[in-house]
Design a protein around this motif. Structure first.
Motif, PDB file in Angstrom:
ATOM      1  N   TYR B 225       0.819  -1.199   0.000  1.00 13.64           N
ATOM      2  CA  TYR B 225       0.000   0.000   0.000  1.00 13.64           C
ATOM      3  C   TYR B 225       0.862   1.263   0.000  1.00 13.64           C
ATOM      4  O   TYR B 225       0.606   2.198  -0.736  1.00 13.64           O
ATOM      5  CB  TYR B 225      -0.921  -0.011   1.221  1.00 13.64           C
ATOM      6  N   HIS B 226       1.887   1.227   0.824  1.00  9.60           N
ATOM      7  CA  HIS B 226       2.655   2.458   1.015  1.00  9.60           C
ATOM      8  C   HIS B 226       3.830   2.580   0.067  1.00  9.60           C
ATOM      9  O   HIS B 226       4.304   3.679  -0.201  1.00  9.60           O
ATOM     10  CB  HIS B 226       3.142   2.559   2.468  1.00  9.60           C
ATOM     11  N   PHE B 232       1.388  -0.544 -11.858  1.00 13.53           N
ATOM     12  CA  PHE B 232       0.304  -1.530 -11.846  1.00 13.53           C
ATOM     13  C   PHE B 232      -0.163  -1.798 -10.418  1.00 13.53           C
ATOM     14  O   PHE B 232      -1.355  -1.736 -10.109  1.00 13.53           O
ATOM     15  CB  PHE B 232       0.725  -2.842 -12.513  1.00 13.53           C
ATOM     16  N   VAL B 233       0.803  -2.068  -9.533  1.00  5.06           N
ATOM     17  CA  VAL B 233       0.453  -2.347  -8.139  1.00  5.06           C
ATOM     18  C   VAL B 233      -0.193  -1.112  -7.519  1.00  5.06           C
ATOM     19  O   VAL B 233      -1.197  -1.205  -6.806  1.00  5.06           O
ATOM     20  CB  VAL B 233       1.705  -2.775  -7.339  1.00  5.06           C
ATOM     21  N   GLY B 238      -5.659  -0.778  -3.240  1.00  6.13           N
ATOM     22  CA  GLY B 238      -6.232   0.419  -2.644  1.00  6.13           C
ATOM     23  C   GLY B 238      -7.518   0.775  -3.355  1.00  6.13           C
ATOM     24  O   GLY B 238      -7.643   0.614  -4.569  1.00  6.13           O
ATOM     25  N   SER B 239      -8.500   1.208  -2.566  1.00  2.88           N
ATOM     26  CA  SER B 239      -9.776   1.574  -3.152  1.00  2.88           C
ATOM     27  C   SER B 239     -10.304   2.812  -2.462  1.00  2.88           C
ATOM     28  O   SER B 239     -10.417   2.829  -1.243  1.00  2.88           O
ATOM     29  CB  SER B 239     -10.777   0.434  -2.977  1.00  2.88           C
ATOM     30  N   PRO B 240     -10.612   3.869  -3.174  1.00  2.00           N
ATOM     31  CA  PRO B 240     -10.413   4.071  -4.609  1.00  2.00           C
ATOM     32  C   PRO B 240      -8.931   4.035  -4.984  1.00  2.00           C
ATOM     33  O   PRO B 240      -8.092   4.290  -4.124  1.00  2.00           O
ATOM     34  CB  PRO B 240     -11.012   5.443  -4.860  1.00  2.00           C
ATOM     35  N   PRO B 241      -8.606   3.709  -6.235  1.00  2.00           N
ATOM     36  CA  PRO B 241      -7.198   3.517  -6.595  1.00  2.00           C
ATOM     37  C   PRO B 241      -6.403   4.827  -6.584  1.00  2.00           C
ATOM     38  O   PRO B 241      -6.967   5.913  -6.598  1.00  2.00           O
ATOM     39  CB  PRO B 241      -7.273   2.955  -8.023  1.00  2.00           C
ATOM     40  N   TRP B 272       5.729   9.091 -13.920  1.00  3.30           N
ATOM     41  CA  TRP B 272       4.385   9.158 -13.380  1.00  3.30           C
ATOM     42  C   TRP B 272       4.434   9.639 -11.938  1.00  3.30           C
ATOM     43  O   TRP B 272       5.299   9.219 -11.172  1.00  3.30           O
ATOM     44  CB  TRP B 272       3.736   7.772 -13.366  1.00  3.30           C
ATOM     45  N   LEU B 273       3.495  10.525 -11.601  1.00  6.64           N
ATOM     46  CA  LEU B 273       3.350  10.943 -10.209  1.00  6.64           C
ATOM     47  C   LEU B 273       2.123  10.234  -9.650  1.00  6.64           C
ATOM     48  O   LEU B 273       1.046  10.282 -10.239  1.00  6.64           O
ATOM     49  CB  LEU B 273       3.168  12.454 -10.118  1.00  6.64           C
ATOM     50  N   GLY B 274       2.320   9.577  -8.504  1.00  7.67           N
ATOM     51  CA  GLY B 274       1.200   8.884  -7.884  1.00  7.67           C
ATOM     52  C   GLY B 274       0.821   9.540  -6.570  1.00  7.67           C
ATOM     53  O   GLY B 274       1.699   9.894  -5.780  1.00  7.67           O
ATOM     54  N   VAL B 275      -0.495   9.689  -6.369  1.00  7.62           N
ATOM     55  CA  VAL B 275      -0.949  10.230  -5.088  1.00  7.62           C
ATOM     56  C   VAL B 275      -2.299   9.603  -4.757  1.00  7.62           C
ATOM     57  O   VAL B 275      -3.189   9.523  -5.588  1.00  7.62           O
ATOM     58  CB  VAL B 275      -0.997  11.781  -5.105  1.00  7.62           C
ATOM     59  N   ARG B 276      -2.397   9.089  -3.522  1.00  9.21           N
ATOM     60  CA  ARG B 276      -3.632   8.414  -3.124  1.00  9.21           C
ATOM     61  C   ARG B 276      -4.743   9.436  -2.863  1.00  9.21           C
ATOM     62  O   ARG B 276      -4.477  10.525  -2.339  1.00  9.21           O
ATOM     63  CB  ARG B 276      -3.393   7.575  -1.867  1.00  9.21           C
ATOM     64  N   PRO B 277      -5.970   9.083  -3.176  1.00  7.58           N
ATOM     65  CA  PRO B 277      -7.101  10.019  -3.026  1.00  7.58           C
ATOM     66  C   PRO B 277      -7.208  10.567  -1.606  1.00  7.58           C
ATOM     67  O   PRO B 277      -7.571  11.730  -1.417  1.00  7.58           O
ATOM     68  CB  PRO B 277      -8.313   9.162  -3.377  1.00  7.58           C
TER      69      PRO B 277
END
Lengths: 275, 351
Positions: B225-226, B232-233, B238-241, B272-277
């Motif tokens: 998760y972290h 892809f992972v 995580g939901s929402p992704p 790519w920049l990823g950030v959780r909702p």
């Protein structure tokens, strides 16, 4: 209940007319068997059990006893049905579940064999039976009849096995079953409707079989009921009363079996195997 | 009951004709551990499970149970129990005979069969309906019967193929907890195949994420998760992704079209920049955005907002509910909760 069509009396009349010849035939059979003499459909003689003398007289007109013929017919039908169900189930299971070389051509060949007219094989089969020493034996005819019926049986059973879920068989394998055990303990019980249908079908077909025993059986001790009946036609004076009585006797088990087995026979066409 | 044993997969692959369903998979599962195989359908997770069960023969590679190499063995010689998605109960047998089936095959004496079936069934709370046929009991009870059948021979390895996906949502949660409790109580090594990431995270000690026949990441739910290893992972767990934004890192920030986010110490190059909702917020001074969708989830509200042509999902507490169509500001979090991935989707930075 579905509603009746608008002009149902008319439809009913049409259906009755179509069925009439068969009805008349059956009526003739009953009347001829039960009365001394019948002109057309009109009994002229007395009501008499005379036509049923084959029950008590050991031999009618030099024929073997009807009980021998009955025993042979039962043996023949039961053996053919058993062989057919057993071999067809195993073959169908293998075809349905396993991959092996020439599987597709093999499937096609079975279909061709099914479509092949059996009569055209009679002479070749005669030679084969002679070589094997099975000519004029019940066993020989049983083998021939069962082989000729197998293609249909295999296709039928394949349809039933195809509907079984793979999961169930995988589960049985993981539970510790061998392929053989899976077949006997899991797959086979689940296609019971198919087995009953095919079994009934095979019994009926073998019971009514005429041409094979007629060709390959000579001696009276191996006669089936079909041969017994046919023997009346060979005489100069045909005793129709006697023949009708034997005919009724011959047809009775089939009627009974059909009444008991028609639910399974219908399964052949609907092909359902819900547990 | 006996303890589970470790399971080891070495270079395992499976080909169906031209399709490579599983590609050179290496994986170790500890004794008594519950590992989830997680991925979308067709990712190779069930194929892998069936190779472990012995239904499929691997094209290459080996499967070990402890020190014993089992891939050449027939399923019955492997000592595994398995629960299928369809439960695969034998419809012509009563629940009792279903559960007893593995024992009968082992020729266990009748009295012992009776005792063990009853004990296992009681453990699962179906001891009172054993004389019924599968069609006469509920889905939840069928699932328990399938589990009892898998457990009755006290296997060293328990395989679960989507065991909960046919259950009602309500029973599913309790069944989840119950399977986990049983598995820990019995100490059996378990492998759970699922496409439901919440189920995998909730039940498993470790999760193996699959995609296209390849293992993407194999770690504890927390790490998955972290610190997702790739996009892809990141997008699957995580939901929402997680929001994944394609753009360019500039060393001191990230740029995607009109959107510019200052990030001290950012890498450089495309990525790519990823950030959780849940790490995004709405507030003053944020990037001006238009609210597209507002979806109340009960305790939280999911907001879809568009920032400079980029759609972002933002998870807010229930009391902060913007109007759809309204203008808001989206605030990006500190660097610690941002995820960086390179052009190929691989994670940059701390593993």
């Amino acid at each position: 209940m579905p509603l009746l069509p608008k002009n149902w009396p008319l439809w009913l009349l049409v259906l009755v007319l179509i069925t009439l010849p068969i009805g008349v035939g059956l009526l003739w059979l009953f009347l001829t068997a039960l009365f001394d003499q019948v002109h057309g459909l009109r009994p002229v003689g007395d009501f008499s059990p005379e036509n049923w003398r084959f029950f008590t007289e050991g031999s009618v007109g030099g024929r073997p006893s009807i009980w021998v013929a009955l025993k042979n017919s039962i043996l023949f039908a039961a053996a053919v049905a058993t062989l057919e169900v057993l071999i067809a189930s195993m073959a169908a299971y293998a075809i349905s579940r396993m991959k092996f070389p020439f599987r597709t051509p093999y499937l096609g060949m079975i279909l061709v064999l099914h479509a092949f007219p059996a009569v055209s094989l009679l002479i070749a089969i005669y030679y084969i039976l002679r070589v094997l020493g099975l000519f004029d034996t019940l066993i020989g005819v049983i083998l021939v009849k069962a082989s000729l019926e197998l293609p249909l049986g295999i296709w039928l059973m394949k349809g039933f096995f195809d509907q079984l879920s793979w999961d169930m068989e995988m589960a049985a394998l993981v539970d510790g079953a061998s392929r053989w055990t899976v077949f006997w303990k899991v797959a086979l019980p689940l296609v019971r409707p198919g087995i009953l249908a095919l079994g009934t079908f095979a019994l009926l077909s073998a019971w009514g079989e005429f041409i094979l025993p007629f060709t390959f059986i000579v001696s009276g001790k191996s006669w089936t009921l079909a041969l017994y009946m046919q023997s009346f036609m060979r005489e100069a004076f045909v005793d129709y009363g006697l023949m009708a009585a034997v005919g009724l006797f011959y047809a009775a088990p089939v009627l009974l079996l059909f009444l008991l087995g028609q639910r399974y026979l219908l399964n052949i066409y609907s092909g359902g195997v819900k547990g | 009951m006996k303890r589970g044993i470790p399971v080891r997969l070495e270079g395992l692959s499976k080909r169906f004709g031209r399709v490579e369903a599983v590609k050179r998979l290496d994986l170790e599962i500890g004794a008594g551990e519950l590992v989830a195989f997680l991925g979308p359908s067709g990712c190779g997770k069930t194929t892998t499970l069936l190779m472990i069960a012995g239904i499929y023969r691997p094209t290459t590679g080996a499967v070990y149970f402890g020190d014993r190499r089992v891939d050449p063995l027939h399923p019955r010689d492997r000592d595994v129990g398995m629960v299928f998605q369809s439960y695969a109960l034998y419809p012509h047998l009563t629940l009792f005979e279903n559960i007893a089936f593995p024992l009968r095959l082992k020729k266990v004496p009748d009295a012992e069969v009776r005792a063990r079936v009853q004990k296992t069934a009681d453990l699962l709370g179906i001891g009172h309906i054993l004389e019924r046929k599968p069609a006469q009991v509920s889905g939840g009870q069928q699932q328990r019967a399938a589990l009892a059948r898998a457990l009755v021979k006290e296997p060293q390895v328990l395989l679960l193929d989507e065991p909960l996906s046919n259950l009602d949502a309500q029973i599913r949660l309790s069944a989840r907890a119950e399977i986990r409790r049983l598995q820990q109580e019995l100490g059996v090594t378990a492998i759970l195949v699922t496409h439901d990431q919440a189920e995998a995270l909730a039940m498993a000690d470790r999760v193996a994420v699959f995609s296209m026949g390849e293992l993407q990441q194999y770690d504890t739910p927390e790490v998955l998760y972290h610190r997702p290893k790739n996009t892809f992972v990141a997008g699957f767990v995580g939901s929402p992704p997680m929001n994944l934004i394609e753009g360019t890192f500039t060393g001191d920030g990230f740029r995607s079209g009109e959107l510019r986010i200052p990030i001290p110490g950012a890498p450089t190059g495309k990525g790519w920049l990823g950030v959780r909702p849940e790490h995004l917020a709405l507030g003053e001074g944020g990037h001006p955005a238009r609210v597209l969708v507002v979806e109340p989830l009960g305790r939280e509200v999911l907001v879809v907002a568009e920032v400079a042509g980029v759609r972002l999902q933002v998870l807010l507490p229930e009391d902060r509910r913007p109007e759809p169509g309204g203008q808001v500001g989206v605030v990006f979090p500190e660097r610690a909760t941002l995820h960086f991935f390179d052009e190929t989707g691989r994670r940059i930075g701390p593993e």
